[in-house]
Write a protein that holds these residues in place. Structure first.
Motif, PDB file in Angstrom:
ATOM      1  N   GLU A  99      32.674  33.987  45.299  1.00 27.10           N
ATOM      2  CA  GLU A  99      31.335  33.630  45.748  1.00 27.10           C
ATOM      3  C   GLU A  99      30.435  33.292  44.556  1.00 27.10           C
ATOM      4  O   GLU A  99      30.734  33.645  43.417  1.00 27.10           O
ATOM      5  N   PRO A 100      29.300  32.620  44.795  1.00 25.29           N
ATOM      6  CA  PRO A 100      28.483  32.086  43.698  1.00 25.29           C
ATOM      7  C   PRO A 100      28.007  33.138  42.700  1.00 25.29           C
ATOM      8  O   PRO A 100      27.334  34.107  43.058  1.00 25.29           O
ATOM      9  N   ALA A 101      28.362  32.946  41.445  1.00 25.16           N
ATOM     10  CA  ALA A 101      27.907  33.789  40.345  1.00 25.16           C
ATOM     11  C   ALA A 101      28.194  33.063  39.042  1.00 25.16           C
ATOM     12  O   ALA A 101      29.158  32.295  38.952  1.00 25.16           O
ATOM     13  N   ASP A 145      22.826  34.688  39.551  1.00 22.29           N
ATOM     14  CA  ASP A 145      23.313  34.902  40.906  1.00 22.29           C
ATOM     15  C   ASP A 145      24.495  35.865  40.873  1.00 22.29           C
ATOM     16  O   ASP A 145      25.200  35.978  39.863  1.00 22.29           O
ATOM     17  N   ALA A 146      24.662  36.586  41.988  1.00 18.59           N
ATOM     18  CA  ALA A 146      25.628  37.684  42.002  1.00 18.59           C
ATOM     19  C   ALA A 146      26.315  37.755  43.360  1.00 18.59           C
ATOM     20  O   ALA A 146      26.108  38.684  44.137  1.00 18.59           O
ATOM     21  N   ILE A 167      19.564  40.063  35.144  1.00 19.59           N
ATOM     22  CA  ILE A 167      20.161  39.302  36.239  1.00 19.59           C
ATOM     23  C   ILE A 167      19.093  38.373  36.805  1.00 19.59           C
ATOM     24  O   ILE A 167      17.937  38.778  36.990  1.00 19.59           O
ATOM     25  N   PHE A 168      19.477  37.129  37.081  1.00 20.34           N
ATOM     26  CA  PHE A 168      18.587  36.162  37.721  1.00 20.34           C
ATOM     27  C   PHE A 168      19.150  35.823  39.102  1.00 20.34           C
ATOM     28  O   PHE A 168      20.312  35.435  39.224  1.00 20.34           O
ATOM     29  N   ILE A 169      18.324  35.970  40.135  1.00 21.45           N
ATOM     30  CA  ILE A 169      18.711  35.641  41.501  1.00 21.45           C
ATOM     31  C   ILE A 169      17.937  34.397  41.934  1.00 21.45           C
ATOM     32  O   ILE A 169      16.709  34.348  41.790  1.00 21.45           O
ATOM     33  N   HIS A 180      24.863  34.792  47.610  1.00 19.93           N
ATOM     34  CA  HIS A 180      24.370  34.822  46.226  1.00 19.93           C
ATOM     35  C   HIS A 180      23.967  36.218  45.769  1.00 19.93           C
ATOM     36  O   HIS A 180      23.672  36.417  44.588  1.00 19.93           O
ATOM     37  N   THR A 181      23.942  37.168  46.695  1.00 22.74           N
ATOM     38  CA  THR A 181      23.477  38.518  46.354  1.00 22.74           C
ATOM     39  C   THR A 181      24.473  39.607  46.739  1.00 22.74           C
ATOM     40  O   THR A 181      24.249  40.778  46.429  1.00 22.74           O
TER      41      THR A 181
END
Length: 329
Positions: free
Chosen positions: A54-56, A69-70, A91-93, A100-101
């Motif tokens: 997933e997006p990170a 993103d995490a 961390i940047f969201i 993304h979280t």
């Protein structure tokens, strides 16, 4: 071969920045810190994918390490890239969608369980504090129960996390880089919506000592993002293959029988960018190169990936890479 070479590059960079400083000739030119952007996860969720996480993303700037993103599995992907959780500076969201979280809880909880010292800052759009507070609250029972040893002190997860919310348009110095952001078009709330002003989706620009990187997060076509990325060295862009995705959607993926509801189709069409729109964005920015991630696609094969690159090149003549998990740029 390329994957092995990347991991060796990451390991070498980490080893380099971990070495103690040595005396230099005062006449020598200053050496700017190296940077590396690693696409930890390149699949646009929310349906899990066997080949892509997933997006990170991981951004290394000298000795600094940032998670951008995490998505689910972010902690494991960091481990594959050779970065231990205590190394994270912040961390940047980009926005609050779970793909993304979903891995943020894993990162915060594992840092808490291993008693990582210091405070980790999570930057994000409005709503990020509620998200982080919820995750931290979920850690309290584990902190109180501890390891089940009589007399063990209670561990409180709250002091180890700080949240900073941005509404869009901020310019902030974070470590050795300047971070700017802009509200993009992944959400399109109008003033009559109760969510208007309460939530936003952000794109980020990272101006590093030796280059600049624009991360779109999820967005539709956006003049604000084009302006934010003007002259950027690397555009890291999401991408959707709408026809391929709709053709692949069905009950076998857990989708609703009869296909997705109209609101989902509207979201996919208006709030993401196609290959050609990626090219148009890169051309408007005069970006040095394009890295495509967050692939919202169907059952794309090698021919499809080549077609995406060709469609981007219809309007943009710079280098284009369809990123894989753990690729580095």
């Amino acid at each position: 071969m390329e994957r092995t070479r990347l991991l060796r590059t990451v390991a070498a960079l980490l080893a380099l920045v971990a070495q103690p400083a040595v005396a230099q000739d005062v006449a020598a030119a200053p050496v700017e810190p190296a940077s590396l952007w690693v696409t930890l996860g390149t699949h646009g969720g929310p349906v899990p994918n066997a080949n892509r996480s997933e997006p990170a993303n991981l951004l290394l700037v000298g000795k600094e390490a940032y998670l951008v993103d995490a998505g689910d599995g972010a902690a494991n992907q960091l481990a594959k890239a050779g970065v231990a959780l205590p190394r994270l500076n912040a961390i940047f969201i980009s926005h609050l969608h779970p793909d993304h979280t979903g891995g943020l809880a894993g990162v915060l909880s594992l840092r808490f369980q291993t008693e990582t010292p210091g405070v980790l800052t999570v930057y994000g759009p409005p709503g990020t504090k509620a998200l982080v507070d919820g995750i931290v609250a979920s850690l309290v029972p584990g902190g109180e129960s501890g390891y089940g040893v009589p007399g063990e002190p209670i561990h409180d997860p709250r002091p180890g996390v700080r949240t900073v919310e941005w509404t869009g348009g901020e310019t902030v110095q974070v470590g050795s880089m300047t971070v700017r952001n802009a509200v993009n078009t992944h959400y399109s709330f109008t003033p009559d919506n109760p969510q208007y002003g309460r939530y936003a989706s952000l794109s980020y620009r990272f101006d590093l000592p030796e280059r600049s990187i624009l991360y779109t997060g999820d967005t539709g076509p956006s003049p604000e993002v084009d302006a934010l990325g003007k002259g950027v060295d690397i555009l890291v862009a999401e991408m959707i293959d709408l026809d391929g995705l709709l053709g692949a959607m069905g009950p076998q993926r857990g989708d609703a029988p009869g296909g997705p509801p109209p609101i989902i189709i509207q979201h996919l069409r208006d709030h993401h960018i196609t290959p050609r729109q990626v090219g148009e964005m890169a051309s408007a920015m005069e970006a040095g190169q394009v890295v495509v991630t967050h692939l919202v696609v169907g059952n794309a094969g090698l021919d499809d990936l080549r077609r995406y690159v060709a469609e981007i090149h219809q309007v943009y003549d710079g280098p284009v890479t369809i990123a894989r998990d753990l690729d580095g740029f």
